[in-house]
Design a protein around this motif. Structure first.
Motif, PDB file in Angstrom:
ATOM      1  N   PHE A 258      43.605   9.755  -4.091  1.00 55.49           N
ATOM      2  CA  PHE A 258      42.953  10.070  -5.366  1.00 55.49           C
ATOM      3  C   PHE A 258      41.508  10.481  -5.122  1.00 55.49           C
ATOM      4  O   PHE A 258      40.796   9.856  -4.327  1.00 55.49           O
ATOM      5  N   VAL A 259      41.075  11.539  -5.812  1.00 51.86           N
ATOM      6  CA  VAL A 259      39.763  12.141  -5.574  1.00 51.86           C
ATOM      7  C   VAL A 259      39.032  12.320  -6.901  1.00 51.86           C
ATOM      8  O   VAL A 259      39.623  12.744  -7.902  1.00 51.86           O
ATOM      9  N   MET A 260      37.743  11.993  -6.923  1.00 51.23           N
ATOM     10  CA  MET A 260      36.878  12.198  -8.090  1.00 51.23           C
ATOM     11  C   MET A 260      35.674  13.031  -7.670  1.00 51.23           C
ATOM     12  O   MET A 260      34.962  12.655  -6.736  1.00 51.23           O
ATOM     13  N   ARG A 261      35.435  14.126  -8.372  1.00 52.00           N
ATOM     14  CA  ARG A 261      34.318  15.022  -8.048  1.00 52.00           C
ATOM     15  C   ARG A 261      33.269  14.916  -9.148  1.00 52.00           C
ATOM     16  O   ARG A 261      33.501  15.338 -10.289  1.00 52.00           O
ATOM     17  N   ALA A 262      32.127  14.345  -8.810  1.00 54.27           N
ATOM     18  CA  ALA A 262      31.021  14.202  -9.757  1.00 54.27           C
ATOM     19  C   ALA A 262      30.050  15.353  -9.542  1.00 54.27           C
ATOM     20  O   ALA A 262      29.366  15.404  -8.511  1.00 54.27           O
ATOM     21  N   PRO A 263      29.970  16.312 -10.474  1.00 51.81           N
ATOM     22  CA  PRO A 263      29.078  17.460 -10.279  1.00 51.81           C
ATOM     23  C   PRO A 263      27.623  17.018 -10.201  1.00 51.81           C
ATOM     24  O   PRO A 263      27.229  15.979 -10.738  1.00 51.81           O
ATOM     25  N   ALA A 264      26.814  17.818  -9.529  1.00 51.88           N
ATOM     26  CA  ALA A 264      25.381  17.540  -9.479  1.00 51.88           C
ATOM     27  C   ALA A 264      24.792  17.636 -10.879  1.00 51.88           C
ATOM     28  O   ALA A 264      25.164  18.505 -11.673  1.00 51.88           O
ATOM     29  N   ALA A 265      23.861  16.739 -11.195  1.00 53.08           N
ATOM     30  CA  ALA A 265      23.192  16.778 -12.494  1.00 53.08           C
ATOM     31  C   ALA A 265      22.211  17.941 -12.586  1.00 53.08           C
ATOM     32  O   ALA A 265      21.950  18.457 -13.666  1.00 53.08           O
ATOM     33  N   SER A 266      21.685  18.356 -11.452  1.00 53.08           N
ATOM     34  CA  SER A 266      20.699  19.440 -11.417  1.00 53.08           C
ATOM     35  C   SER A 266      21.337  20.780 -11.783  1.00 53.08           C
ATOM     36  O   SER A 266      22.499  21.047 -11.456  1.00 53.08           O
ATOM     37  N   ALA A 267      20.541  21.610 -12.433  1.00 51.41           N
ATOM     38  CA  ALA A 267      20.996  22.971 -12.749  1.00 51.41           C
ATOM     39  C   ALA A 267      20.988  23.852 -11.506  1.00 51.41           C
ATOM     40  O   ALA A 267      21.601  24.923 -11.496  1.00 51.41           O
ATOM     41  N   THR A 268      20.291  23.405 -10.481  1.00 52.85           N
ATOM     42  CA  THR A 268      20.240  24.163  -9.218  1.00 52.85           C
ATOM     43  C   THR A 268      20.633  23.228  -8.074  1.00 52.85           C
ATOM     44  O   THR A 268      19.793  22.825  -7.264  1.00 52.85           O
ATOM     45  N   PRO A 269      21.896  22.880  -7.997  1.00 52.14           N
ATOM     46  CA  PRO A 269      22.327  21.893  -7.005  1.00 52.14           C
ATOM     47  C   PRO A 269      22.272  22.428  -5.588  1.00 52.14           C
ATOM     48  O   PRO A 269      22.358  23.630  -5.345  1.00 52.14           O
ATOM     49  N   LYS A 270      22.137  21.500  -4.641  1.00 47.57           N
ATOM     50  CA  LYS A 270      22.221  21.857  -3.229  1.00 47.57           C
ATOM     51  C   LYS A 270      23.673  22.247  -2.918  1.00 47.57           C
ATOM     52  O   LYS A 270      24.603  21.721  -3.530  1.00 47.57           O
ATOM     53  N   PRO A 271      23.874  23.136  -1.964  1.00 46.78           N
ATOM     54  CA  PRO A 271      25.222  23.670  -1.736  1.00 46.78           C
ATOM     55  C   PRO A 271      26.167  22.734  -0.989  1.00 46.78           C
ATOM     56  O   PRO A 271      27.380  22.941  -1.012  1.00 46.78           O
ATOM     57  N   ASP A 272      25.616  21.709  -0.322  1.00 46.05           N
ATOM     58  CA  ASP A 272      26.443  20.836   0.511  1.00 46.05           C
ATOM     59  C   ASP A 272      26.660  19.486  -0.174  1.00 46.05           C
ATOM     60  O   ASP A 272      25.724  18.706  -0.314  1.00 46.05           O
ATOM     61  N   PRO A 273      27.871  19.205  -0.605  1.00 52.32           N
ATOM     62  CA  PRO A 273      28.131  17.945  -1.312  1.00 52.32           C
ATOM     63  C   PRO A 273      28.128  16.738  -0.377  1.00 52.32           C
ATOM     64  O   PRO A 273      28.029  16.869   0.846  1.00 52.32           O
ATOM     65  N   ILE A 274      28.245  15.565  -0.994  1.00 52.56           N
ATOM     66  CA  ILE A 274      28.393  14.296  -0.281  1.00 52.56           C
ATOM     67  C   ILE A 274      29.811  13.799  -0.515  1.00 52.56           C
ATOM     68  O   ILE A 274      30.293  13.801  -1.654  1.00 52.56           O
ATOM     69  N   VAL A 275      30.494  13.374   0.535  1.00 52.17           N
ATOM     70  CA  VAL A 275      31.746  12.654   0.352  1.00 52.17           C
ATOM     71  C   VAL A 275      31.448  11.174   0.584  1.00 52.17           C
ATOM     72  O   VAL A 275      30.830  10.792   1.582  1.00 52.17           O
ATOM     73  N   TYR A 276      31.837  10.345  -0.379  1.00 55.23           N
ATOM     74  CA  TYR A 276      31.482   8.927  -0.417  1.00 55.23           C
ATOM     75  C   TYR A 276      32.695   8.112   0.037  1.00 55.23           C
ATOM     76  O   TYR A 276      33.749   8.133  -0.604  1.00 55.23           O
ATOM     77  N   LEU A 277      32.529   7.377   1.138  1.00 54.37           N
ATOM     78  CA  LEU A 277      33.613   6.581   1.713  1.00 54.37           C
ATOM     79  C   LEU A 277      33.330   5.094   1.490  1.00 54.37           C
ATOM     80  O   LEU A 277      32.376   4.534   2.040  1.00 54.37           O
ATOM     81  N   SER A 278      34.154   4.468   0.695  1.00 51.50           N
ATOM     82  CA  SER A 278      33.957   3.068   0.309  1.00 51.50           C
ATOM     83  C   SER A 278      34.325   2.116   1.439  1.00 51.50           C
ATOM     84  O   SER A 278      34.993   2.481   2.404  1.00 51.50           O
ATOM     85  N   GLY A 279      33.910   0.876   1.260  1.00 48.12           N
ATOM     86  CA  GLY A 279      34.163  -0.145   2.264  1.00 48.12           C
ATOM     87  C   GLY A 279      35.423  -0.926   1.995  1.00 48.12           C
ATOM     88  O   GLY A 279      36.297  -0.548   1.235  1.00 48.12           O
ATOM     89  N   GLY A 280      35.503  -2.080   2.621  1.00 47.59           N
ATOM     90  CA  GLY A 280      36.680  -2.930   2.500  1.00 47.59           C
ATOM     91  C   GLY A 280      37.103  -3.461   3.869  1.00 47.59           C
ATOM     92  O   GLY A 280      36.485  -4.383   4.394  1.00 47.59           O
TER      93      GLY A 280
END
Length: 515
Positions: free
Chosen positions: A84-106
């Motif tokens: 399952f994947v969730m994509r949270a768009p950048a809040a900025s009107a001029t976002p940086k081109p390289d996203p972050i992938v967030y890997l949770s713990g456990g």
């Protein structure tokens, strides 16, 4: 955790991308010149995220989807599973081109548990952030939850935790979970870090992302290092928060983390005049209390959050665990007082802490315990022995009783659970160090009781462009606790080749409670 199914029999897929020679056409459709290895499809985000907990509903604007991958890549024609994947768009009107992938713990945590809080913290201010429910977790399909184990651990608050009968009951609960999952055809051994890392690598390609930044916290840092080691393509930079190196057998060395945390907290208290005056014998009081409770538990009759009567049995391990978790769930400001209160016979703060650590009914079964057991067993516990682990635990906490140190610091009883889980041993490649010249930021809290700060030394020799920022008075999962950490991380991501500014982190403060 009540099981919440986020996977419907039919999904309204709005986009599809194939991980195999995948290119976009002007109309937005996708084409592939060979049979795909993995498929991404978007779907409406599940609402509610977790029934009964509206505060963590997936925020508006987040786009959700599933990545379909082989359960076991050694069996490409075998069973398929979905991430399952969730994509949270950048809040900025001029976002940086390289996203972050967030890997949770456990292992077993899920991005869907953290997406709401991280967006509120502004993690997606100028970059898209992609959150993932890793294989076997929450909204992934299948979910490898173990409500049997969650319920048993909750009930164990009322019995001697380190007793042989409690250990046997825990193993029986693990057996019930394994039997139920195995009956569905799940290949439990496939829920490991190597397959998990391949899922993340496939996801980048499936989403059509040329380069991204990988953030991993706790086990997520282990996963991030595995992705960097085995699938470095498309990685611009990596942020490791509270490092769990793949070349460290965490089961062997786990008690080093609480030991270093206790030492750091006691030293910080001694350096703070008000704390030193209020608790002049903190370390000795702690050790003596753990030993006393191991021999003679304190039993308290109270009520739980729902007002129902509950017996709380405080022996040496639950008391130690409450101290360990104090700096993980919040800060360590109340730790000296909790230790001293218990040393003086006042159990109120310890009872409150133990009750707060119970898994709420809404969350029973939603954690990916199956992923956790396969990772910890095949990659760690099955590669060592209980005797070797106890010897190393005793070397860092020589005055602690053996019954406490035989339990893993996060309530695990892996040397009885792993034979039941029965997934064998991981390939030696799983524990190989990560070697890379890519920019890496490491953030570590001095009070971290889950992943020892000293473990950073196991990865830095092979990460030639790594930078370490230490956060005083801070426990596990730095980004979740410190706005300063987010500022530090953002500065690094903006220019990963530039030295990061340590000023903000160095100014972190904490005042211990003295009454």
């Amino acid at each position: 955790m009540s099981r919440f199914s986020a996977v419907a029999a039919s999904l309204a897929f709005t986009t599809v991308c194939l991980v195999a020679a995948c290119t976009a056409t002007p109309s937005g459709t996708q084409q592939s010149d060979k049979q795909p290895d993995a498929v991404y499809a978007s779907t409406p985000c599940p609402q509610p995220n977790i029934a009964g907990i509206p505060d963590i509903d997936i925020p508006p604007g987040v786009q959700c989807g599933y990545l379909t991958v082989p359960e076991n890549r050694a069996k490409p024609d075998g069973r398929k599973i979905r991430i399952f994947v969730m994509r949270a768009p950048a809040a900025s009107a001029t976002p940086k081109p390289d996203p972050i992938v967030y890997l949770s713990g456990g292992p077993g945590g899920a991005g869907s548990f953290e997406v709401t809080s991280m967006i509120k913290k502004g993690l997606n201010a100028d970059r898209e952030v992609i959150f993932v429910d890793q294989r076997g977790t929450h909204h992934a399909d299948p979910l490898l939850g173990c409500p049997e184990v969650d319920d048993y651990v909750n009930s164990a608050i009322s019995v001697p935790f380190t007793a042989a009968s409690t250990t046997a009951g825990d193993a029986a609960a693990v057996q019930k979970c394994r039997d139920r999952l195995a009956a569905t055809g799940v290949d439990l051994a496939a829920y490991n870090t190597a397959e998990n890392a391949a899922d993340i690598a496939d996801l980048r390609v499936a989403l059509g992302i040329d380069t991204w930044n990988v953030y991993g916290v706790s086990y997520g840092s282990n996963l991030a290092l595995a992705v960097l080691r085995d699938h470095p393509q498309g990685i611009r930079s990596v942020v490791l928060d509270s490092v769990s190196p793949p070349n460290n057998n965490i089961v062997d060395t786990w008690w080093a983390a609480p030991a270093s945390s206790f030492k750091a907290i006691f030293a910080a208290c001694a350096a703070q005049p008000s704390c030193a005056s209020a608790y002049p014998h903190l370390a000795a009081d702690f050790t003596a209390t753990v030993n006393r409770l191991d021999k003679t538990p304190v039993v308290v009759q109270t009520t739980d959050a729902a007002g129902a009567p509950v017996t709380v049995n405080i022996d040496g391990f639950p008391f130690t665990y409450a101290v360990i978790m104090a700096s993980e769930r919040g800060d360590a400001s109340g730790v000296p007082k909790m230790i001293t209160d218990m040393a003086r016979g006042d159990a109120d703060s310890t009872v409150a802490a133990m009750l707060a650590l119970q898994t709420p009914p809404q969350l029973v079964g939603l954690g990916g315990l199956g992923l956790a057991l396969t990772v910890f067993c095949s990659e760690d516990a099955n590669l060592t022995t209980e005797e070797a682990t106890l010897a190393k635990a005793t070397s860092v906490l020589p005055e602690f009783p053996d019954p406490v140190l035989r339990v893993q610091p996060k309530q695990g009883r892996l040397f009885t659970e792993c034979p039941v889980w029965n997934v064998g041993k991981a390939d030696a490649a799983a524990s190989a160090p990560t070697v890379s010249d890519l920019p890496v930021l490491i953030m570590e809290g001095d009070f971290d009781a889950a992943t020892a700060p000293e473990w950073v030394n196991l990865i830095t020799p092979n990460l030639k462009n790594s930078q370490l920022v230490e956060f005083p008075f801070t426990g596990h999962a730095v980004l979740s606790k410190s706005t300063c950490a987010q500022t530090t991380m953002t500065g690094f991501l903006d220019n990963p080749t530039k030295p990061v500014d340590h000023t903000c982190a160095a100014q972190t403060t904490l005042t211990f409670t003295t009454r």
